[in-house]
Structure formats: C-alpha cells, structure tokens
Scaffold this motif. Structure first.
Motif, PDB file in Angstrom:
ATOM      1  N   THR A   1      30.005  24.962 -67.802  1.00 23.49           N
ATOM      2  CA  THR A   1      29.368  25.035 -66.493  1.00 23.49           C
ATOM      3  C   THR A   1      27.870  24.825 -66.640  1.00 23.49           C
ATOM      4  OG1 THR A   1      29.190  27.426 -66.671  1.00 23.49           O
ATOM      5  CG2 THR A   1      31.119  26.574 -65.547  1.00 23.49           C
ATOM      6  N   TRP A   2      27.335  23.996 -65.789  1.00 27.40           N
ATOM      7  CA  TRP A   2      25.934  23.620 -65.913  1.00 27.40           C
ATOM      8  C   TRP A   2      25.004  24.797 -65.699  1.00 27.40           C
ATOM      9  CZ3 TRP A   2      22.558  24.242 -61.916  1.00 27.40           C
ATOM     10  CH2 TRP A   2      23.117  24.447 -60.657  1.00 27.40           C
ATOM     11  N   TRP A   3      25.350  25.674 -64.773  1.00 27.35           N
ATOM     12  CA  TRP A   3      24.451  26.770 -64.440  1.00 27.35           C
ATOM     13  C   TRP A   3      24.326  27.781 -65.578  1.00 27.35           C
ATOM     14  CZ3 TRP A   3      27.012  31.320 -64.615  1.00 27.35           C
ATOM     15  CH2 TRP A   3      28.378  31.310 -64.347  1.00 27.35           C
TER      16      TRP A   3
ATOM     17  N   GLY B   1      25.744  19.047 -65.802  1.00 25.80           N
ATOM     18  CA  GLY B   1      25.794  18.974 -64.338  1.00 25.80           C
ATOM     19  C   GLY B   1      26.012  17.577 -63.801  1.00 25.80           C
TER      20      GLY B   1
END
Length: 94
Positions: free
Chosen positions: A8-10, A46
């Motif tokens: 996950t990018w976050w 992302g």
C-alpha cells in the motif's frame, strides 16, 4: 497490488514522514535519505510502477535511499572546517 501492508502506497509515505520526524529529533542527515527513499517508494507503488513482492519493494527502497543520500551528500556535503584534524596529542609535552 500486494495483499500485505507493504504493497500500500500510504504505508510507505507514512514511514517516510516518520523517518523525517526522526531526522528532526536526531539531526545530521542520517534518516533523511531513508525518508526520501520511503516516500519515493510510496509514490512508485501508488502510481503502479513498483513490482510486486516485498523483496522487490525493499530493494527499490534501498536503491532510492542510497540515491537520495548521495544527492544529499553532494548538495549538503561536509562543510570546510567541520572536521578537526589534530596535529599533536594532548599528552605531548612542549
């Protein structure tokens, strides 16, 4: 996309900001390269350019962190006079 949190990018961006805060607490450009590498890895994840797999993401993070550190070293560098060179021992008698 990876089914784990590493995909996950976050998560990478949060890791980058946490390392940035750690850099503020322990200045010296130690953690800033890692912070930049983590944020850039998050951006790549992302937009979908990062390959799948935790090992590949860690490798990308490592490469980007070393590149960021090298750029920081070139931009910030070692200031002249920052390193003290001793020409005699404190115990030498004159």
């Amino acid at each position: 996309m990876l089914p784990t949190i590493a995909g996950t990018w976050w998560a990478w961006v949060i890791l980058g900001f946490a390392l940035g805060v750690l850099e503020v607490l322990a200045p010296g450009y130690i953690f800033l390269g890692f912070a930049i590498g983590a944020v850039l890895t998050g951006v790549l994840v992302g937009i979908g350019l990062a390959p799948g797999g935790l090992a590949a993401l860690v490798l990308i993070f490592a490469i980007l962190s070393v590149a960021a550190w090298a750029v920081l070293r070139r931009v910030v560098g070692v200031r002249e006079g920052q390193v003290k060179i001793w020409d005699r021992d404190i115990n030498d008698q004159r």
